[in-house]
Design a protein around this motif. Sequence first.
Motif, PDB file in Angstrom:
ATOM      1  N   CYS A 117     -13.937  24.468   8.864  1.00 48.82           N
ATOM      2  CA  CYS A 117     -15.295  24.465   8.930  1.00 48.82           C
ATOM      3  C   CYS A 117     -16.147  23.739   9.931  1.00 48.82           C
ATOM      4  N   GLY A 155     -24.878  27.136   3.282  1.00 49.19           N
ATOM      5  CA  GLY A 155     -25.042  26.941   4.539  1.00 49.19           C
ATOM      6  C   GLY A 155     -24.413  25.299   4.928  1.00 49.19           C
ATOM      7  N   GLY A 157     -23.529  21.667   5.020  1.00 47.55           N
ATOM      8  CA  GLY A 157     -23.812  20.583   3.883  1.00 47.55           C
ATOM      9  C   GLY A 157     -23.083  20.901   2.636  1.00 47.55           C
ATOM     10  N   PRO A 159     -23.939  20.740  -1.375  1.00 43.18           N
ATOM     11  CA  PRO A 159     -25.236  20.578  -2.100  1.00 43.18           C
ATOM     12  C   PRO A 159     -25.115  19.496  -3.045  1.00 43.18           C
ATOM     13  N   SER A 189     -22.985  26.499  -3.748  1.00 48.47           N
ATOM     14  CA  SER A 189     -21.380  26.513  -3.528  1.00 48.47           C
ATOM     15  C   SER A 189     -21.369  25.027  -3.351  1.00 48.47           C
ATOM     16  N   CYS A 191     -17.921  22.011  -2.931  1.00 51.22           N
ATOM     17  CA  CYS A 191     -16.341  21.806  -2.467  1.00 51.22           C
ATOM     18  C   CYS A 191     -15.664  21.177  -3.703  1.00 51.22           C
ATOM     19  N   HIS A 214      -9.965  27.557  -2.471  1.00 45.07           N
ATOM     20  CA  HIS A 214      -9.429  27.726  -1.263  1.00 45.07           C
ATOM     21  C   HIS A 214      -7.697  27.508  -1.318  1.00 45.07           C
ATOM     22  N   ALA A 256     -10.874  31.064   1.039  1.00 43.15           N
ATOM     23  CA  ALA A 256     -10.978  31.542   2.483  1.00 43.15           C
ATOM     24  C   ALA A 256      -9.443  31.819   2.827  1.00 43.15           C
ATOM     25  N   LEU A 287     -11.121  34.427   6.794  1.00 48.81           N
ATOM     26  CA  LEU A 287     -11.468  33.203   7.656  1.00 48.81           C
ATOM     27  C   LEU A 287     -12.407  33.490   8.774  1.00 48.81           C
ATOM     28  N   ASN A 288     -13.179  32.872   8.925  1.00 47.18           N
ATOM     29  CA  ASN A 288     -14.034  32.901  10.457  1.00 47.18           C
ATOM     30  C   ASN A 288     -13.397  31.882  11.246  1.00 47.18           C
ATOM     31  N   VAL A 290     -12.907  28.961  13.922  1.00 49.98           N
ATOM     32  CA  VAL A 290     -13.501  28.244  14.651  1.00 49.98           C
ATOM     33  C   VAL A 290     -12.796  27.468  15.699  1.00 49.98           C
ATOM     34  N   CYS A 329     -21.294  29.235   8.910  1.00 48.65           N
ATOM     35  CA  CYS A 329     -22.087  28.280   9.182  1.00 48.65           C
ATOM     36  C   CYS A 329     -21.746  27.156  10.168  1.00 48.65           C
TER      37      CYS A 329
HETATM   38  N1  SAH Z   1     -20.105  22.689   0.936  1.00 47.44           N
HETATM   39  C1  SAH Z   1     -20.319  23.763   0.242  1.00 47.44           C
HETATM   40  C2  SAH Z   1     -21.091  24.993   0.993  1.00 47.44           C
HETATM   41  C3  SAH Z   1     -20.726  25.090   2.247  1.00 47.44           C
HETATM   42  S1  SAH Z   1     -19.971  26.489   3.109  1.00 47.44           S
HETATM   43  C4  SAH Z   1     -19.199  24.114  -0.228  1.00 47.44           C
HETATM   44  O1  SAH Z   1     -17.860  23.555   0.276  1.00 47.44           O
HETATM   45  O2  SAH Z   1     -18.567  24.914  -0.817  1.00 47.44           O
HETATM   46  C5  SAH Z   1     -19.735  27.902   2.056  1.00 47.44           C
HETATM   47  C6  SAH Z   1     -18.509  28.371   1.937  1.00 47.44           C
HETATM   48  O3  SAH Z   1     -17.932  28.804   3.287  1.00 47.44           O
HETATM   49  C7  SAH Z   1     -17.383  27.547   1.430  1.00 47.44           C
HETATM   50  O4  SAH Z   1     -16.706  28.120   0.531  1.00 47.44           O
HETATM   51  C8  SAH Z   1     -16.733  27.030   2.418  1.00 47.44           C
HETATM   52  O5  SAH Z   1     -15.562  26.373   2.529  1.00 47.44           O
HETATM   53  C9  SAH Z   1     -16.743  28.540   3.434  1.00 47.44           C
HETATM   54  N2  SAH Z   1     -16.292  28.242   4.694  1.00 47.44           N
HETATM   55  C10 SAH Z   1     -16.646  27.162   5.591  1.00 47.44           C
HETATM   56  N3  SAH Z   1     -16.291  27.743   6.792  1.00 47.44           N
HETATM   57  C11 SAH Z   1     -15.433  28.713   6.725  1.00 47.44           C
HETATM   58  C12 SAH Z   1     -14.830  29.416   7.763  1.00 47.44           C
HETATM   59  N4  SAH Z   1     -14.756  29.057   9.002  1.00 47.44           N
HETATM   60  N5  SAH Z   1     -14.314  30.561   7.217  1.00 47.44           N
HETATM   61  C13 SAH Z   1     -14.561  31.200   5.949  1.00 47.44           C
HETATM   62  N6  SAH Z   1     -15.271  30.339   5.223  1.00 47.44           N
HETATM   63  C14 SAH Z   1     -15.674  29.132   5.481  1.00 47.44           C
END
Ligand code: SAH
Length: 346
Positions: A117, A155, A157, A159, A189, A191, A214, A256, A287-288, A290, A329
């Motif tokens: 992330c 987004g 952070g 929640p 959402s 973790c 995940h 993901a 997966l996006n 990064v 995000c």
């Molecule tokens: N903190 C919260 C919300 C944040 S992100 C959480 O963890 O759920 C929302 C979702 O996008 C989460 O499931 C997170 O794991 C996922 N996410 C974050 N980076 C990502 C990426 N590079 N590719 C795919 N999913 C991703």
Amino acid sequence: MTELKSLTRQELSELLRELGQPAFRAKQVFRWLHRAVEDFDEMSDLPKSLREALRERCVLTVPTVMRRQVSAEDGTIKYLWGLRDGSCVESVLMRYKHGNTLCVSCEVGCAMGCAFCASTLGGLVRRLSAGEILDQVLFAQKDSGLRVSNIVMMGMGEPLDNFENVLRFLRLVNDPDGLNIGMRHISLSTCGLLAGIDALAELDLQLTLSVSLHAPDDETRSRLMPVNRATGVEPLMEHCRAYFARTGRRISYEYAMVDGVNDSDEMADKLVRLLRGQSAHVNLIPLNHVDESPLKPSRRVRQFQQRLERQGVTCTVRRRLGSDIDASCGQLRRRVLRQAKKGEKA
Ligand code: SAH
């Protein structure tokens, strides 16, 4: 100075009473705030003396649009908002047939450290106030001219790491005199912070809880999500089952898909076993990628999905929107911060 948009209805009424105002003023002010006014003088049906009194005591937050990127593919709009202390957060406005959905951030950065992330790379800078979360919805609507009917707290952070302000935000955005967005149109959402899941269960809201799972076992999940070292997959499942028992709301599990890490048939079978007996939904996320991360997108999303479905697990694959505009995000903020450091114009 009081941040006006973070106040509950009750608190706003008290403030106005202290200022010697009749009871009906609270509703008037509340409505103006939720129409995204940028200055007290826009509250045209308030006496000038009250506008001045508010200006002296209160802050009216107005985020600036630091970047706006519109996807040529699907009209998704990504915003980077500048906040009053100079920090910035992202929101994404997605246009679905069933309505416009805004993905909001609740923290600047994130403390959770998930390996894939972008939001967490610089750690947690600070938590957002309820008003700052609300502003993302108000000003996305104002800037785009579109009405937001659904909200996802997915987004930047975590929640449940900013529980009180997130809850305030939910109450504000739900208010009939404000945006009046029903809880059933809101997803949150996490973790998987156990105490937060329990606290949310107690409130018995009708929102949709998404849990970022995940991985179905501790070894893999701890590798992807350090937070798992403290929680553990089994305890997380126990708290999720208790959440469902209390609220009757089916949990959505996010997954993901990472190449060679959590996308094998064996992982799919473990996931089926883990969720057995639960009324659950799995949302597979391609997966996006990064830049800073060695993790690669899986090429087995369809096979994985079919394997789950064959064993009776309801499962969808998240549609990718706005992939041409850094829509996942934290990516846009990272890029802008990096460029600012180098002194370039982004
Ligand atoms: N903190 C919260 C919300 C944040 S992100 C959480 O963890 O759920 C929302 C979702 O996008 C989460 O499931 C997170 O794991 C996922 N996410 C974050 N980076 C990502 C990426 N590079 N590719 C795919 N999913 C991703």
